[in-house]
Design an enzyme around this catalytic site. Sequence first.
Site, PDB file in Angstrom:
ATOM      1  N   GLY A  52      -9.325   7.210  -2.736  1.00 21.57           N
ATOM      2  CA  GLY A  52      -9.192   8.441  -3.766  1.00 21.57           C
ATOM      3  C   GLY A  52     -10.111   9.376  -3.662  1.00 21.57           C
ATOM      4  CB  CYS A  76     -11.587   4.778   1.341  1.00 18.74           C
ATOM      5  SG  CYS A  76     -12.370   6.091   1.544  1.00 18.74           S
ATOM      6  CE1 TYR A  77     -14.065   6.905  -6.312  1.00 21.54           C
ATOM      7  CE2 TYR A  77     -12.912   5.015  -7.262  1.00 21.54           C
ATOM      8  CZ  TYR A  77     -13.464   6.152  -7.475  1.00 21.54           C
ATOM      9  OH  TYR A  77     -14.090   6.279  -8.896  1.00 21.54           O
ATOM     10  CG  HIS A 132      -7.928   5.104   4.719  1.00 22.61           C
ATOM     11  ND1 HIS A 132      -7.420   5.151   3.450  1.00 22.61           N
ATOM     12  CD2 HIS A 132      -8.784   6.096   4.817  1.00 22.61           C
ATOM     13  CE1 HIS A 132      -8.247   5.776   2.749  1.00 22.61           C
ATOM     14  NE2 HIS A 132      -8.940   6.477   3.371  1.00 22.61           N
ATOM     15  CD  GLU A 160      -4.178   3.250   3.709  1.00 22.40           C
ATOM     16  OE1 GLU A 160      -5.201   2.116   4.210  1.00 22.40           O
ATOM     17  OE2 GLU A 160      -4.836   4.012   2.938  1.00 22.40           O
ATOM     18  N   GLY A 177      27.625  11.276  -2.792  1.00 17.74           N
ATOM     19  CA  GLY A 177      27.812  11.333  -1.300  1.00 17.74           C
ATOM     20  C   GLY A 177      26.664  11.131  -0.824  1.00 17.74           C
ATOM     21  CB  VAL A 214      21.244   7.770   1.861  1.00 20.57           C
ATOM     22  CG1 VAL A 214      21.195   6.099   2.166  1.00 20.57           C
ATOM     23  CG2 VAL A 214      21.621   8.665   2.948  1.00 20.57           C
ATOM     24  CG  ASP A 215      18.980   7.508  -2.462  1.00 19.20           C
ATOM     25  OD1 ASP A 215      18.649   7.142  -1.331  1.00 19.20           O
ATOM     26  OD2 ASP A 215      18.163   8.446  -3.130  1.00 19.20           O
ATOM     27  CE  LYS A 222      16.904   9.147   1.116  1.00 23.25           C
ATOM     28  NZ  LYS A 222      17.517   9.637   0.000  1.00 23.25           N
TER      29      LYS A 222
END
Length: 510
Positions: free
Chosen positions: A54, A81-82, A168, A170, A223, A225-226, A366
């Site tokens: 953060g 981290c934080y 990090h 990630e 129309g 993707v979702d 997504k």
Amino acid sequence: MKGKILILDFGSQYTQLIARRVRELGVFSEIQPYNYSLKKILAAPPAGIILSGGPASTTAAGAPRVGRELFAAGIPILGICYGMQLLTRMQGGRVERSARREYGKAQLDIKAVTPLFENVPDHSTVWMSHGDSVATPAPGYHVTARSADGTIAAIENRSKNIFAVQFHPEVMHSLEGKKILANFLFAIAKTDRSWSMKNFIENETAKLREQCLGKRVVLGVSGGVDSTTLAVLLQRALAGKVTSIFVNNGLLRLDEEKEVLDNLRRRLGLKVTYINASGRFLKNLKGVAAPERKRKIIGKTFIDVFYRGLKNFDFLIQGTLYPDVIESNPVQGPSQTIKTHHNRVREVQKLERQGRIIEPFKFLFKDEVREVARLLDIPADILNRHPFPGPGLAVRILGDITPRKLAILKQADDIFISELKSSGWYEKTWQAFAVLLPVRSVGVMGDERAYGNVIALRAVTSTDGMTANWAALPAEVLDAAANRIVRQIRAVNRVAYDITSKPPATIEWE
Ligand code: XMP
């Protein structure tokens, strides 16, 4: 959900990335703000908790913190981290401001055998981004790694099952990051790998059948993707007893309505009700130039059109994704809302209070929806379509909207996209489009002085639309697009290319 990981968010730009990495490893992850109720956490304890990074300093007054009981709950914790600095300070250790901010790649030197670094080489590259660091770990904690300059890079309290890293894991640049996260998930938190899109489809299908079989279910399709993936999933789950409604708001790209109807009806076999409400949208938008007003009018008209099209329905299904859910509940508070999104207008909130909105994808990112689409055999060209905003070309015509401006923009956009497709760049970009600017510029056409419209082209690369880089398209591609645009559209005499990234710009211009 069995074996989930709870991520408490302290406002790091990487929080969503943590969630995605965890899911890539086959474990469900949920993000909640740092002050999420402890009672709720303990009522359904997750297999593990990750405290995110953060922007704040734990040494500042009023710094965000968690309830102290969290560290005594017996739930495995990984502080990042934080998160590492916070758990240190709250348990009696010392955090200090570093002389200079450590930012970028650093070397991780492992100093102790620990389950967190199982199978990780003793020296590897990690990504650091911090101003403060742990000077003295809290009692009961010891150092398991340092960075090359001696900064404490990892600590642990094995008996409490609490681990923490300053870097990090990630972020892709932390080369062993995924392995370190996997060690936390499987060796420490002992989660199972039950999160996969195949399981998701099975579970969601069962849930939809239970909730919706025999009910009247409607869904808006665009129309994209979702909504297309959602419509296919629903049709399979409910054996075709679903009405998909496709509203043409007059703000679609060139001939898009024909293409979408063909995809949905002929290629995917969906039952689609087509409502052409172009006239109504354009009438409501007449003379409106302010971006937020445009969005609100479009959202409202969309819902009105829906109500008129369907007298009786039980549930409205929406394709809301997880980032929208997280954004509406941000650490910084709702004032941070930058743009009003379509699926959260007041009319929808009312249906929500009545329990009539179902959002099967509200926990998906997504890329996970794309995976669902692949598993449902949706053809690649539909799956790889660029995202297109609900308010459509309205947010790409700066200023008020007229049929003439729409016609110019549609043509310019179509030329740009066709050049991208023929050069192989369409698939390499996240989104690409043309924008019609509300200024005119001087040029010469033939021998005459012309005073014409300006088109801006925008193409970006991104993985989720949250951040984006402008796409470094080859000069030939830009040249071909610009040439065709000024040659084929009389009203346009100048083309510009947008070279800002997000942040600080957004992808759309409005
Ligand atoms: P921005 O412009 O905020 O866009 O960087 C991020 C992504 O969201 C899309 N977008 C929208 N999508 N309704 C939508 O359905 C909206 O009001 C809206 N505004 C932006 C945008 O196209 C990009 O993919």
